[in-house]
Design an enzyme around this catalytic site. Structure first.
Site, PDB file in Angstrom:
ATOM      1  N   GLU A 255       0.874  -1.172   0.000  1.00  0.00           N
ATOM      2  CA  GLU A 255       0.000   0.000   0.000  1.00  0.00           C
ATOM      3  C   GLU A 255       0.906   1.215   0.000  1.00  0.00           C
ATOM      4  O   GLU A 255       1.636   1.453   0.966  1.00  0.00           O
ATOM      5  CB  GLU A 255      -0.941   0.044   1.199  1.00  0.00           C
TER       6      GLU A 255
ATOM      7  N   CYS B 189      -2.562   7.888   3.825  1.00  0.00           N
ATOM      8  CA  CYS B 189      -2.564   7.569   2.391  1.00  0.00           C
ATOM      9  C   CYS B 189      -3.926   7.861   1.777  1.00  0.00           C
ATOM     10  O   CYS B 189      -4.030   8.118   0.580  1.00  0.00           O
ATOM     11  CB  CYS B 189      -2.199   6.106   2.171  1.00  0.00           C
TER      12      CYS B 189
END
Length: 513
Positions: free
Chosen positions: A246, A280
């Site tokens: 990720e 994120c």
């Protein structure tokens, strides 16, 4: 964070350790070991010895250990919150979100792991496998190496260990050297809850420690920058071990003209500034249809002016915490400076806040465009650029004009239109009238497209990625010899061709092919 090392007479490293500071005060709050490659190899070796016994436990038995862990988190929640706030500099409210995630993850994977990993019966239409019983099964990979980021010491570090453990793997976690203390609390939790020895271990250290884990684990789960993610993927590829990444995001939010502006402002503000914008999945750019642009910006500006920033001294004491990673301050400053230099206006904030600690003022930018760094590169701070667009078509084009594709959001009162637009966005996750809330939906996969990563967390694939897939075929009624077997019999193969023609050729002729 500071590193200190003492050397043995022959120059070898000894007693290396890292000082962990509080980003909100600058005070040192702890010291951890800077583990060597040999330390990591030994931890992985211990995990490899412990893993078979853990895998042999039933899913129900592993779930019982998760239940103990969940109760421990709830009992020790203030200790964990204090640890997160001290090493990360975030607000207590943002730290509570991590606790909620942790206990929810324990509950979800304890309940669903058995279902997600159950054997799957396979049916085939081929006459050549008649009488066979076929199924697939999931087998643990062995030792999973988790390399966590600094922005969420619990969610994206130990949180990724939970499904790996639920799948029957042992886990070695390397937390960020900037926020390692919470991970060590999780190791303490496993000891106090009576988990099998060495099934979960923490190795603390800087980049070389993480590299050593990539070099030894059977699977690597990495959360962090795209640049480092490329290096992790390259090394995993050399070793032919799987990895899940990720990586960065430049998450966009579209406000359509039919949106509830109050909802749009609330979602935007929280999506951009929760955890200091250091997520994120933070909202990092906003596109607003022209008819509502002025009204939206006016409301958003008032809300930005109400937001407080500073050291957390308890619930309600501040809204936005410190900048955890020192180099990130320079990136945020550069993005704001570049935008202003290219014609953007700062409506709120725009400066580094006075110390002690590392703080940047919550910043609202307008008159932005895609020539500016703040609209194209990940900022990862409490800033938000807002751009006027003529219509939804322009918004979709600009959202997709990015190397990233982690998450996007649409605010609209027309669900049919919003769903249609969502399906055109190049992002692994899209939320409508929300931002980030999908992260608590453990049954829903979450992963990025483009340079935002490989693989997903959560959902069925979020645990299946930690397994090998084995296919099993069982001939329940074996004869002495099948038609196709050696030595070849011409009449047998003529029969096979007639059967193929009967099954497939006649269908083609009926369709005129």
């Amino acid at each position: 964070m500071a590193q200190t090392r003492s050397l043995t007479p022959d120059g070898a490293r000894a007693d290396a350790h890292i000082a962990v500071d509080n980003p909100a005060t600058g005070a040192v709050v702890g010291h951890v070991a800077d583990a060597s490659a040999q330390d990591v190899e030994q931890a992985v070796a211990r995990a490899r010895q412990a893993q078979p016994g853990w895998a042999e436990l039933s899913a129900r038995s592993r779930a019982e250990f998760f239940t103990r862990g969940r109760r421990w988190l709830l009992t020790h929640r203030q200790e964990i919150i204090d640890s997160i706030v001290a090493e990360n500099g975030k607000t207590q409210e943002d730290a509570i979100v991590e606790i909620v995630y942790g206990v929810s993850a324990f509950a979800h994977w304890a309940k669903r792991a058995r279902h997600y990993l159950a054997d799957t019966k396979i049916r085939s239409l081929s006459p050549f496998v008649l009488g066979r019983s076929m199924y697939t099964r999931r087998v643990p990979l062995g030792v999973v190496g988790v390399i966590g980021p600094w922005n969420n010491p619990l969610i994206n570090s130990f949180g990724d260990a939970i499904p790996a453990l639920a799948a029957g793997n042992a886990v070695v976690l390397k937390p960020s050297e900037y926020t390692p203390l919470t991970a060590l609390l999780m190791e303490k939790m496993t000891r106090e809850c009576g988990w099998p020895k060495d099934v979960f271990q923490v190795v603390t250290g800087a980049g070389a420690t993480g590299q050593a884990l990539v070099d030894t684990a059977d699977f690597v789960m990495f959360t962090g920058s795209t640049k480092t993610g490329r290096a992790v993927a390259a090394r995993a590829g050399e070793r032919l071990v799987p990895c899940s990444l990720e990586l960065g995001g430049k998450d966009a939010l579209i406000v359509l003209a039919d949106a509830s502006l109050e909802r749009a402002v609330n979602v935007t503000l929280h999506g951009a500034l929760c955890n200091g914008g250091q997520m994120c999945t933070s909202v990092e750019r906003v596109y607003v249809e022209e008819p509502v642009y002025d009204a939206f910006v006016a409301r958003l500006r008032r809300r930005f002016e109400e937001v407080t920033s500073g050291r957390s001294a308890g619930l309600g004491s501040t809204d936005v915490g410190a900048m955890t990673f020192p180099p990130q301050m320079s990136i945020v400053e550069d993005h704001v400076k570049d935008a202003v230099g290219r014609g953007a206006r700062v409506l709120v904030g725009g400066h580094t806040a006075p110390g002690p600690g590392r703080f940047f003022e919550p910043t609202l930018l307008v008159d932005v465009d895609h020539t500016m760094t703040c609209m194209r590169e990940e900022t990862f701070g409490p800033t938000l650029p807002v751009m006027k667009v003529a219509n939804a078509e322009e918004a979709v084009r600009l959202v997709n004009d990015s190397t990233y594709g982690l998450q996007a959001s649409i605010i609209s009162s027309n669900m049919k239109r919003a769903r249609h637009l969502a399906e055109r966005l190049e992002a692994g996750c899209v939320t409508i009238n929300d931002a980030q809330t999908n992260y608590m939906a453990f049954g829903l996969p979450m992963g990025g497209w483009k340079e935002s990563g490989l693989g997903v967390r959560h959902g069925a694939e979020g645990i299946r990625k930690y397994t090998r897939l084995q296919a099993v075929s069982v001939n329940r009624f074996p004869t002495r010899r099948d038609l196709h077997m050696l030595p070849f019999d011409p009449s047998a193969y003529r029969s096979i061709l007639r059967l193929v023609d009967l099954m497939y050729g006649n269908r083609l002729r009926r369709r005129g092919k």
